[in-house]
Design a protein around this motif. Sequence first.
Motif, PDB file in Angstrom:
ATOM      1  N   ILE A   4       0.842  -1.206   0.000  1.00 22.70           N
ATOM      2  CA  ILE A   4       0.000   0.000   0.000  1.00 22.70           C
ATOM      3  C   ILE A   4       0.870   1.245   0.000  1.00 22.70           C
ATOM      4  N   GLN A   5       1.946   1.214   0.781  1.00 19.67           N
ATOM      5  CA  GLN A   5       2.854   2.365   0.813  1.00 19.67           C
ATOM      6  C   GLN A   5       3.626   2.511  -0.503  1.00 19.67           C
ATOM      7  N   VAL A   6       3.989   1.390  -1.110  1.00 13.82           N
ATOM      8  CA  VAL A   6       4.654   1.436  -2.419  1.00 13.82           C
ATOM      9  C   VAL A   6       3.721   2.097  -3.438  1.00 13.82           C
ATOM     10  N   SER A   7       2.454   1.736  -3.397  1.00 11.18           N
ATOM     11  CA  SER A   7       1.476   2.337  -4.298  1.00 11.18           C
ATOM     12  C   SER A   7       1.359   3.839  -4.060  1.00 11.18           C
ATOM     13  N   ALA A   8       1.399   4.248  -2.800  1.00 13.90           N
ATOM     14  CA  ALA A   8       1.321   5.681  -2.472  1.00 13.90           C
ATOM     15  C   ALA A   8       2.540   6.429  -3.006  1.00 13.90           C
ATOM     16  N   VAL A   9       3.719   5.823  -2.888  1.00 11.55           N
ATOM     17  CA  VAL A   9       4.937   6.458  -3.400  1.00 11.55           C
ATOM     18  C   VAL A   9       4.880   6.561  -4.918  1.00 11.55           C
ATOM     19  N   LYS A  10       4.423   5.496  -5.551  1.00  8.91           N
ATOM     20  CA  LYS A  10       4.303   5.512  -7.013  1.00  8.91           C
ATOM     21  C   LYS A  10       3.373   6.643  -7.455  1.00  8.91           C
ATOM     22  N   ALA A  11       2.240   6.781  -6.785  1.00 10.48           N
ATOM     23  CA  ALA A  11       1.292   7.847  -7.127  1.00 10.48           C
ATOM     24  C   ALA A  11       1.916   9.220  -6.895  1.00 10.48           C
ATOM     25  N   ALA A  12       2.658   9.367  -5.798  1.00 11.52           N
ATOM     26  CA  ALA A  12       3.309  10.650  -5.503  1.00 11.52           C
ATOM     27  C   ALA A  12       4.345  10.987  -6.569  1.00 11.52           C
ATOM     28  N   LEU A  13       5.121  10.004  -6.997  1.00 13.11           N
ATOM     29  CA  LEU A  13       6.122  10.242  -8.050  1.00 13.11           C
ATOM     30  C   LEU A  13       5.469  10.587  -9.378  1.00 13.11           C
ATOM     31  N   GLU A  14       4.373   9.904  -9.690  1.00 14.55           N
ATOM     32  CA  GLU A  14       3.674  10.211 -10.944  1.00 14.55           C
ATOM     33  C   GLU A  14       3.118  11.629 -10.916  1.00 14.55           C
ATOM     34  N   LYS A  15       2.551  12.014  -9.792  1.00 16.11           N
ATOM     35  CA  LYS A  15       2.021  13.376  -9.660  1.00 16.11           C
ATOM     36  C   LYS A  15       3.150  14.402  -9.768  1.00 16.11           C
ATOM     37  N   PHE A  16       4.272  14.101  -9.137  1.00 19.22           N
ATOM     38  CA  PHE A  16       5.444  14.980  -9.202  1.00 19.22           C
ATOM     39  C   PHE A  16       5.925  15.101 -10.652  1.00 19.22           C
ATOM     40  N   GLY A  17       6.066  13.959 -11.330  1.00 22.48           N
ATOM     41  CA  GLY A  17       6.514  13.979 -12.720  1.00 22.48           C
ATOM     42  C   GLY A  17       5.579  14.773 -13.608  1.00 22.48           C
ATOM     43  N   PHE A  18       4.278  14.609 -13.395  1.00 19.90           N
ATOM     44  CA  PHE A  18       3.314  15.358 -14.193  1.00 19.90           C
ATOM     45  C   PHE A  18       3.455  16.852 -13.945  1.00 19.90           C
ATOM     46  N   SER A  19       3.702  17.252 -12.704  1.00 23.74           N
ATOM     47  CA  SER A  19       3.828  18.687 -12.418  1.00 23.74           C
ATOM     48  C   SER A  19       5.054  19.272 -13.125  1.00 23.74           C
ATOM     49  N   ILE A  20       6.134  18.514 -13.183  1.00 20.57           N
ATOM     50  CA  ILE A  20       7.340  18.967 -13.902  1.00 20.57           C
ATOM     51  C   ILE A  20       7.045  19.023 -15.406  1.00 20.57           C
ATOM     52  N   LEU A  21       6.359  18.006 -15.899  1.00 20.54           N
ATOM     53  CA  LEU A  21       5.989  17.961 -17.306  1.00 20.54           C
ATOM     54  C   LEU A  21       5.071  19.123 -17.679  1.00 20.54           C
ATOM     55  N   GLU A  22       4.126  19.414 -16.821  1.00 17.82           N
ATOM     56  CA  GLU A  22       3.206  20.526 -17.060  1.00 17.82           C
ATOM     57  C   GLU A  22       3.957  21.857 -17.095  1.00 17.82           C
ATOM     58  N   ARG A  23       4.846  22.046 -16.147  1.00 22.05           N
ATOM     59  CA  ARG A  23       5.617  23.293 -16.096  1.00 22.05           C
ATOM     60  C   ARG A  23       6.489  23.437 -17.344  1.00 22.05           C
ATOM     61  N   HIS A  24       7.111  22.328 -17.743  1.00 20.29           N
ATOM     62  CA  HIS A  24       7.968  22.347 -18.927  1.00 20.29           C
ATOM     63  C   HIS A  24       7.155  22.733 -20.166  1.00 20.29           C
ATOM     64  N   THR A  25       5.974  22.154 -20.285  1.00 16.44           N
ATOM     65  CA  THR A  25       5.120  22.438 -21.441  1.00 16.44           C
ATOM     66  C   THR A  25       4.700  23.903 -21.462  1.00 16.44           C
ATOM     67  N   LYS A  26       4.291  24.405 -20.318  1.00 18.30           N
ATOM     68  CA  LYS A  26       3.786  25.778 -20.244  1.00 18.30           C
ATOM     69  C   LYS A  26       4.884  26.831 -20.332  1.00 18.30           C
ATOM     70  N   SER A  27       6.119  26.448 -20.037  1.00 16.96           N
ATOM     71  CA  SER A  27       7.182  27.457 -20.069  1.00 16.96           C
ATOM     72  C   SER A  27       8.179  27.193 -21.193  1.00 16.96           C
ATOM     73  N   CYS A  28       8.937  26.130 -21.084  1.00 15.04           N
ATOM     74  CA  CYS A  28      10.012  25.878 -22.047  1.00 15.04           C
ATOM     75  C   CYS A  28       9.500  25.625 -23.463  1.00 15.04           C
ATOM     76  N   VAL A  29       8.481  24.779 -23.586  1.00 16.92           N
ATOM     77  CA  VAL A  29       7.954  24.480 -24.924  1.00 16.92           C
ATOM     78  C   VAL A  29       7.283  25.711 -25.521  1.00 16.92           C
ATOM     79  N   THR A  30       6.516  26.413 -24.704  1.00 18.19           N
ATOM     80  CA  THR A  30       5.861  27.633 -25.177  1.00 18.19           C
ATOM     81  C   THR A  30       6.886  28.654 -25.647  1.00 18.19           C
ATOM     82  N   LYS A  31       7.963  28.799 -24.886  1.00 16.53           N
ATOM     83  CA  LYS A  31       9.020  29.733 -25.273  1.00 16.53           C
ATOM     84  C   LYS A  31       9.649  29.317 -26.600  1.00 16.53           C
ATOM     85  N   ALA A  32       9.892  28.028 -26.766  1.00 13.31           N
ATOM     86  CA  ALA A  32      10.485  27.541 -28.009  1.00 13.31           C
ATOM     87  C   ALA A  32       9.574  27.825 -29.197  1.00 13.31           C
ATOM     88  N   ILE A  33       8.288  27.614 -29.016  1.00 11.90           N
ATOM     89  CA  ILE A  33       7.335  27.900 -30.097  1.00 11.90           C
ATOM     90  C   ILE A  33       7.361  29.383 -30.429  1.00 11.90           C
TER      91      ILE A  33
END
Length: 92
Positions: free
Chosen positions: A43-72
Motif C-alpha cells: 500500500i505504501q509502495v502504491s502511495a509512493v508511485k502515485a506521488a512520483l507520478e504526480k510529481f513527474g506530471f507537475s514537472i511535465l506541465e511546467r515544462h510544457t507551459k514554459s520551455c515548450v511555449t518559449k520555443a514555439i
Amino acid sequence: MPLVPRTSDEKRKIMNRLKRIEGQIRGITKMVEDDRYCVDILIQVSAVKAALEKFGFSILERHTKSCVTKAIDEGHGEEQINELLQVFKQFK
C-alpha cells in the motif's frame, strides 16, 4: 533548448514535494526492517508511485507551459514538441 529558470518559489515547492517522497521511501525501508505485513508495505509502495507520478506530471506541465511555449514563440518549437512527445512515451 530554451530554458526558463524556475522561480525560488517553484524550487521550494519542488524540493518540499521531493522531501515528502523521500520520507515515504524511508518509511517503507523501516517497514521492511520491522517485518511489517506485506500488504501494508505494498500500500505504501502504491502511495509512493502515485506521488512520483504526480510529481513527474507537475514537472511535465511546467515544462510544457514554459520551455515548450518559449520555443514555439522563438520559432523552434518543432524540436521541443518532438522532445516532449518522447518524454510522454515514458509516462505510460
